[in-house]
Design a protein around this motif. Structure first.
Motif, PDB file in Angstrom:
ATOM      1  N   HIS A 122       0.332  -0.969   0.040  1.00 22.68           N
ATOM      2  CA  HIS A 122      -0.433   0.407  -0.384  1.00 22.68           C
ATOM      3  C   HIS A 122       1.219   1.112  -0.144  1.00 22.68           C
ATOM      4  O   HIS A 122       1.779   2.047   1.097  1.00 22.68           O
ATOM      5  N   TRP A 129      -5.064  -3.683 -12.514  1.00 23.27           N
ATOM      6  CA  TRP A 129      -5.579  -5.859 -11.538  1.00 23.27           C
ATOM      7  C   TRP A 129      -7.358  -4.969 -11.077  1.00 23.27           C
ATOM      8  O   TRP A 129      -6.443  -3.733 -11.060  1.00 23.27           O
ATOM      9  N   THR A 159     -10.343  -2.533  -9.798  1.00 18.99           N
ATOM     10  CA  THR A 159     -10.203  -1.392  -9.543  1.00 18.99           C
ATOM     11  C   THR A 159     -10.370  -0.396 -11.504  1.00 18.99           C
ATOM     12  O   THR A 159     -10.052  -0.021 -11.840  1.00 18.99           O
ATOM     13  N   HIS A 194      -5.501  -0.665  -7.797  1.00 16.07           N
ATOM     14  CA  HIS A 194      -4.779  -2.057  -7.536  1.00 16.07           C
ATOM     15  C   HIS A 194      -4.497  -1.847  -9.084  1.00 16.07           C
ATOM     16  O   HIS A 194      -4.648  -1.990 -10.217  1.00 16.07           O
ATOM     17  N   TYR A 195      -2.787  -2.615  -8.870  1.00 11.65           N
ATOM     18  CA  TYR A 195      -2.013  -2.992  -9.851  1.00 11.65           C
ATOM     19  C   TYR A 195      -0.475  -3.842 -10.116  1.00 11.65           C
ATOM     20  O   TYR A 195      -1.539  -4.830  -8.142  1.00 11.65           O
ATOM     21  N   LYS A 196      -0.655  -4.537 -10.513  1.00 15.94           N
ATOM     22  CA  LYS A 196       0.527  -5.622 -11.139  1.00 15.94           C
ATOM     23  C   LYS A 196       1.674  -5.587 -11.811  1.00 15.94           C
ATOM     24  O   LYS A 196       1.641  -4.936 -12.524  1.00 15.94           O
ATOM     25  N   VAL A 239       1.372  -7.891  -6.992  1.00 17.46           N
ATOM     26  CA  VAL A 239       0.402  -7.209  -6.527  1.00 17.46           C
ATOM     27  C   VAL A 239       0.738  -5.976  -5.324  1.00 17.46           C
ATOM     28  O   VAL A 239       1.275  -6.150  -4.622  1.00 17.46           O
ATOM     29  N   TRP A 290      -0.907  -1.755  -4.165  1.00 18.95           N
ATOM     30  CA  TRP A 290      -2.501  -1.171  -4.217  1.00 18.95           C
ATOM     31  C   TRP A 290      -1.924   0.428  -4.016  1.00 18.95           C
ATOM     32  O   TRP A 290      -0.534   0.966  -2.971  1.00 18.95           O
ATOM     33  N   ASP A 338      -2.669   4.642  -2.856  1.00 16.40           N
ATOM     34  CA  ASP A 338      -3.968   5.549  -2.486  1.00 16.40           C
ATOM     35  C   ASP A 338      -3.551   6.143  -1.786  1.00 16.40           C
ATOM     36  O   ASP A 338      -2.589   5.900  -1.121  1.00 16.40           O
TER      37      ASP A 338
END
Length: 214
Positions: A53, A77, A80, A112-114, A130, A132, A134
């Motif tokens: 995060h 991903w 989102t 959210h990403y990878k 993976v 996030w 924010d």
């Protein structure tokens, strides 16, 4: 006898060499012996922890082969992602003599990403992480409602002003009317009636005295 001893020694060396080949090949094979982490931009490169995060971040690699070439990309991903698997950021990196390297600081919209980490000599699929992002972009949402309150109070202020100004204009008129009525009711009519009554009394007395003398 000596010939048998030499043949046995050569066989032992050959057997040990055959047994050691897989281990040696695995030890010297490049690629899969490293790891990559997601780091917040304020986290030091020496810390080998993953931070899933983050806001501003960078990619930090450890334990790879010296001067290894790396290609990486980041995909949007679920849940989102507007389009899952869409590449949103990519780059290349050459690691140092200790198999370590880091990217520049990166930013992405909240979501959210990878990460996919590809390198020379890899076996199987790419390394991946993976995470996030924010950055708290919704924290400023209440600001417009706070700015709207002055305009509402300003719009109400002029409505009260005419009511306050109307009160003085209505109060003098009753006072002026009552003063005028007092002057016209108690002035000339009362004086005239008093004078007429005195004249009548005087004339009556004169007539009575005259009649008695006659």
């Amino acid at each position: 006898m000596r010939t048998l001893f030499r043949a046995g020694a050569l066989s032992a060396v050959a057997a040990s060499a055959v047994l050691c080949l897989p281990a040696a090949a695995h030890a010297t094979a490049p690629g899969d012996n490293g790891t990559v982490k997601i780091h917040d931009s304020a986290t030091g490169e020496e810390l080998r922890r993953n931070e899933p995060h983050v806001c501003t971040f960078y990619l930090d690699a450890f334990g790879f082969d010296r001067a290894q070439q790396v290609d990486w990309h980041i995909e949007a991903w679920a849940p989102t992602a507007g389009v899952k698997g869409e590449t949103v950021r990519s780059g290349a990196l050459t690691l140092d003599g200790e198999g370590h390297g880091r990217t520049a600081d990166l930013t992405l919209p909240d979501g959210h990403y990878k990460l996919f980490w590809n390198f020379a000599g890899e076996k199987g699929s790419a390394k991946h992480k993976v995470f996030w992002t924010d950055c708290g972009e919704d924290a400023t949402a209440p600001a417009p409602s706070a700015s709207a309150s002055p305009s509402a109070s300003a719009s109400e202020a002029p409505a009260e002003t005419p009511a306050a100004e109307a009160a003085p204009s209505s109060s003098p008129s009753p006072q002026g009317g009552e003063g005028d009525l007092a002057e016209t009711g108690n002035g000339a009519p009362v004086g005239l009636l008093s004078a007429a009554a005195a004249a009548l009394l005087g004339a009556g007395g004169y007539l009575v005295l005259r009649r008695r003398r006659a």
